[in-house]
Design a protein around this motif. Sequence first.
Motif, PDB file in Angstrom:
ATOM      1  N   VAL A 277       0.924  -1.291   0.036  1.00  0.00           N
ATOM      2  CA  VAL A 277       0.045   0.000  -0.009  1.00  0.00           C
ATOM      3  C   VAL A 277       0.875   1.137   0.066  1.00  0.00           C
ATOM      4  N   TRP A 278       2.040   1.106   0.831  1.00  0.00           N
ATOM      5  CA  TRP A 278       2.803   2.566   0.730  1.00  0.00           C
ATOM      6  C   TRP A 278       3.190   2.814  -0.513  1.00  0.00           C
ATOM      7  N   ALA A 279       3.866   1.648  -1.320  1.00  0.00           N
ATOM      8  CA  ALA A 279       4.259   1.597  -2.739  1.00  0.00           C
ATOM      9  C   ALA A 279       3.083   2.232  -3.703  1.00  0.00           C
ATOM     10  N   LYS A 280       2.042   2.315  -3.220  1.00  0.00           N
ATOM     11  CA  LYS A 280       0.933   2.926  -4.135  1.00  0.00           C
ATOM     12  C   LYS A 280       0.463   4.358  -3.679  1.00  0.00           C
ATOM     13  N   ILE A 281       1.388   4.864  -2.758  1.00  0.00           N
ATOM     14  CA  ILE A 281       1.422   6.327  -2.022  1.00  0.00           C
ATOM     15  C   ILE A 281       2.215   7.400  -2.836  1.00  0.00           C
ATOM     16  N   GLY A 282       1.872   8.476  -3.318  1.00  0.00           N
ATOM     17  CA  GLY A 282       2.627   9.374  -3.736  1.00  0.00           C
ATOM     18  C   GLY A 282       2.124  10.814  -2.836  1.00  0.00           C
ATOM     19  N   LEU A 283       3.512  11.551  -2.878  1.00  0.00           N
ATOM     20  CA  LEU A 283       3.332  12.774  -1.762  1.00  0.00           C
ATOM     21  C   LEU A 283       3.907  14.225  -2.795  1.00  0.00           C
ATOM     22  N   THR A 284       2.954  14.910  -2.434  1.00  0.00           N
ATOM     23  CA  THR A 284       3.158  16.078  -3.344  1.00  0.00           C
ATOM     24  C   THR A 284       2.862  17.356  -2.490  1.00  0.00           C
ATOM     25  N   PRO A 285       4.053  18.155  -1.759  1.00  0.00           N
ATOM     26  CA  PRO A 285       3.959  19.093  -1.009  1.00  0.00           C
ATOM     27  C   PRO A 285       3.844  20.433  -2.083  1.00  0.00           C
ATOM     28  N   MET A 286       3.230  21.486  -1.684  1.00  0.00           N
ATOM     29  CA  MET A 286       3.253  22.713  -2.305  1.00  0.00           C
ATOM     30  C   MET A 286       4.629  23.611  -1.713  1.00  0.00           C
ATOM     31  N   ILE A 287       5.757  23.635  -2.397  1.00  0.00           N
ATOM     32  CA  ILE A 287       6.929  24.202  -1.482  1.00  0.00           C
ATOM     33  C   ILE A 287       6.735  25.676  -1.132  1.00  0.00           C
ATOM     34  N   GLY A 288       7.504  26.062  -0.148  1.00  0.00           N
ATOM     35  CA  GLY A 288       7.389  27.446   0.370  1.00  0.00           C
ATOM     36  C   GLY A 288       5.939  27.827   0.619  1.00  0.00           C
ATOM     37  N   THR A 289       5.347  29.071   0.470  1.00  0.00           N
ATOM     38  CA  THR A 289       4.329  29.613   0.783  1.00  0.00           C
ATOM     39  C   THR A 289       3.102  28.722   0.186  1.00  0.00           C
ATOM     40  N   ASN A 290       2.056  28.183   0.647  1.00  0.00           N
ATOM     41  CA  ASN A 290       0.925  27.625   0.101  1.00  0.00           C
ATOM     42  C   ASN A 290      -0.113  28.691  -0.119  1.00  0.00           C
ATOM     43  N   GLU A 291      -0.957  28.567  -0.881  1.00  0.00           N
ATOM     44  CA  GLU A 291      -2.201  29.201  -1.293  1.00  0.00           C
ATOM     45  C   GLU A 291      -2.729  29.913   0.033  1.00  0.00           C
ATOM     46  N   ILE A 292      -2.908  28.880   1.024  1.00  0.00           N
ATOM     47  CA  ILE A 292      -3.204  29.537   2.231  1.00  0.00           C
ATOM     48  C   ILE A 292      -2.129  29.769   3.116  1.00  0.00           C
ATOM     49  N   THR A 293      -1.593  31.178   3.039  1.00  0.00           N
ATOM     50  CA  THR A 293      -0.383  31.547   3.517  1.00  0.00           C
ATOM     51  C   THR A 293       0.138  31.267   4.648  1.00  0.00           C
ATOM     52  N   ALA A 294      -0.897  30.818   5.618  1.00  0.00           N
ATOM     53  CA  ALA A 294      -0.532  30.496   6.977  1.00  0.00           C
ATOM     54  C   ALA A 294       0.319  29.122   6.669  1.00  0.00           C
ATOM     55  N   ASP A 295      -0.008  28.522   5.800  1.00  0.00           N
ATOM     56  CA  ASP A 295       0.684  27.138   5.695  1.00  0.00           C
ATOM     57  C   ASP A 295       1.927  27.533   4.782  1.00  0.00           C
ATOM     58  N   VAL A 296       3.051  27.136   5.302  1.00  0.00           N
ATOM     59  CA  VAL A 296       4.461  27.368   4.711  1.00  0.00           C
ATOM     60  C   VAL A 296       5.304  25.964   4.762  1.00  0.00           C
ATOM     61  N   PHE A 297       5.543  25.548   3.648  1.00  0.00           N
ATOM     62  CA  PHE A 297       6.284  24.290   3.702  1.00  0.00           C
ATOM     63  C   PHE A 297       7.838  24.839   3.615  1.00  0.00           C
ATOM     64  N   THR A 298       8.704  24.405   4.495  1.00  0.00           N
ATOM     65  CA  THR A 298      10.064  25.125   4.550  1.00  0.00           C
ATOM     66  C   THR A 298      11.042  24.054   3.960  1.00  0.00           C
ATOM     67  N   ASN A 313       9.068   3.933   2.115  1.00  0.00           N
ATOM     68  CA  ASN A 313       9.353   3.468   0.713  1.00  0.00           C
ATOM     69  C   ASN A 313       7.993   3.700  -0.191  1.00  0.00           C
ATOM     70  N   VAL A 314       7.427   5.115   0.073  1.00  0.00           N
ATOM     71  CA  VAL A 314       6.280   5.402  -0.962  1.00  0.00           C
ATOM     72  C   VAL A 314       6.624   5.390  -2.504  1.00  0.00           C
ATOM     73  N   GLY A 315       5.653   5.093  -3.324  1.00  0.00           N
ATOM     74  CA  GLY A 315       5.667   4.852  -4.672  1.00  0.00           C
ATOM     75  C   GLY A 315       6.448   6.203  -5.513  1.00  0.00           C
ATOM     76  N   ARG A 316       5.952   7.363  -4.761  1.00  0.00           N
ATOM     77  CA  ARG A 316       6.226   8.609  -5.633  1.00  0.00           C
ATOM     78  C   ARG A 316       6.437  10.001  -4.849  1.00  0.00           C
ATOM     79  N   MET A 317       7.337  10.950  -5.168  1.00  0.00           N
ATOM     80  CA  MET A 317       7.284  11.859  -4.690  1.00  0.00           C
ATOM     81  C   MET A 317       7.413  13.064  -5.825  1.00  0.00           C
ATOM     82  N   SER A 318       6.638  14.143  -5.504  1.00  0.00           N
ATOM     83  CA  SER A 318       6.530  15.190  -6.245  1.00  0.00           C
ATOM     84  C   SER A 318       6.594  16.498  -5.645  1.00  0.00           C
ATOM     85  N   GLN A 319       6.341  17.623  -6.489  1.00  0.00           N
ATOM     86  CA  GLN A 319       6.006  18.874  -5.802  1.00  0.00           C
ATOM     87  C   GLN A 319       5.506  19.887  -6.652  1.00  0.00           C
ATOM     88  N   TRP A 320       4.690  20.614  -6.129  1.00  0.00           N
ATOM     89  CA  TRP A 320       4.051  21.854  -6.901  1.00  0.00           C
ATOM     90  C   TRP A 320       4.929  22.956  -6.467  1.00  0.00           C
TER      91      TRP A 320
END
Length: 365
Positions: A277-298, A313-320
Motif C-alpha cells: 500500500v505504501w508503494a501505491k502512495i505518492g506525496l506532493t507538497p506545495m513548496i514554500g508559501t501555500n495558497e493558504i499563506t499561513a501554511d508554509v512548507f520550509t 518506501n512510498v511509490g512517488r514524490m512530486s512537488q508543486w
Amino acid sequence: MTSGKHLRAAISTPDVRRIVAVTSFLLIAVLVVVGIFVLRNREIETKPWFAGYVDVTLAPPLAFETPTSAHTKNVLLSFIVADPANPCEPHWGTHYSLDQAGTLLDLDAKIAKLRKNGGRAAISFGGAASTELATSCIDLPSLQNAYQRVIDRYEVSTVDFDIEGDNLQDSVAGARRAQAVAQIQKDRADRGKPLDVWLTLPVSPRGLTDEGVAEIEQMLSEGVDLAGVNIMTMNYGASRIAGQSMLQASEAAAVAAHSQLGIIYQRAGLGLDDAAVWAKIGLTPMIGTNEITADVFTVQDATQFAEFAQSKNVGRMSQWSNNRDIQCATATLNPVIAPHTCSGVTQDNGVFSNILGEPFTDRFK
C-alpha cells in the motif's frame, strides 16, 4: 465406526477418480489465487520515483527541456483541461489547443529535447483552476478519444489525474472518467504498451476526503489498474490543528491515507500488504508559501519529509511546482499571496527538487 479396510472397499474406483479430480481442481484454484495475489504485489514493487510538476502555460516559461540537475529531468506537465468553447476538446489550461501549444509554446519540440537530454515527461489532467475533460465531455467515446489524443501526441506512458474542487464533487463525471481510462489502459495493454495511471487527490491531516475515496473506488470498480494515489500535502488551513506543523500535518495525512487506501483495496477484493500500500502512495507538497499563506512548507520540512517518505518506501514524490523552486526577490519574500514563479521563502534555487528527489531512484516511465 468403519474400519479403514472396509472404508477402502466401500469406495469405488470412479469415486476415487472424482475425489482426485475435485482435489486437484481445488489445489489449482488455490494456486491461481495465490499467484494472482503475489503477481499484484510483485507488479507494484518498483523503485520509487521523483518528478516535479511544471505549469506549462505560466509566464515566463520554465525551461524544463534543459534540466538543471538529475532531480529536474523528469516532469509532470500540467494541466490538460477542457476547452471552454468545446467540452470534449483538450486544452492546455484553457489557453492553448494542442496545436497552439506546439506552435506558440514550442511544447512538442521541448518535450523532444527533454528526452534527448535524458529526461522524461508525463501529462497531468485536471487541476484546481479549470474543468477536467470528464466533467464537461458527457459523450464517453469522445472523452476517451480526447484522452487518447493527448497520450498519443506526447507519447507518454504515465498519466496523472489531478481531481479536486468541482471536478471531484461530480460523481457522474468520475464514472465517465473511470470508464474511459479503463478502456484506454486495456487497449494499450493489449498492444503491449502499458499505461501507468495516477490519481492526485486532496487531503487533510485526517486523510482523504469522502469524495476522494469515491473517486478511487470508481476507478477500481471499472477495472483501472492504478499505479497509485498521489496526495496533495498542502493548503490544510483550519484542518491543521493548533500547534501542528506543516511537516506533522503532512506525515499525519500520509499515514491516514495509507490506512484508507488499504481498506479501499481490501473492499475491492484486491488486498495488499502494508508495504504494498505504501508503494501505491505518492506525496506532493506545495513548496514554500501555500495558497493558504499561513501554511508554509520550509526547506527543513522538505528534508524531514523526504526522510519520512524514504522510510515508508512510498511509490512517488512530486512537488508543486518546479516553476516555484527559486527564491523570490527580497521584496516579495513571505508574500500575502502565494507567488507562481517563486517559493516565497529563503532558499537556494532548485533546493526543494534536490532534497525531495534525492532519496528516489530513476524509475519514472
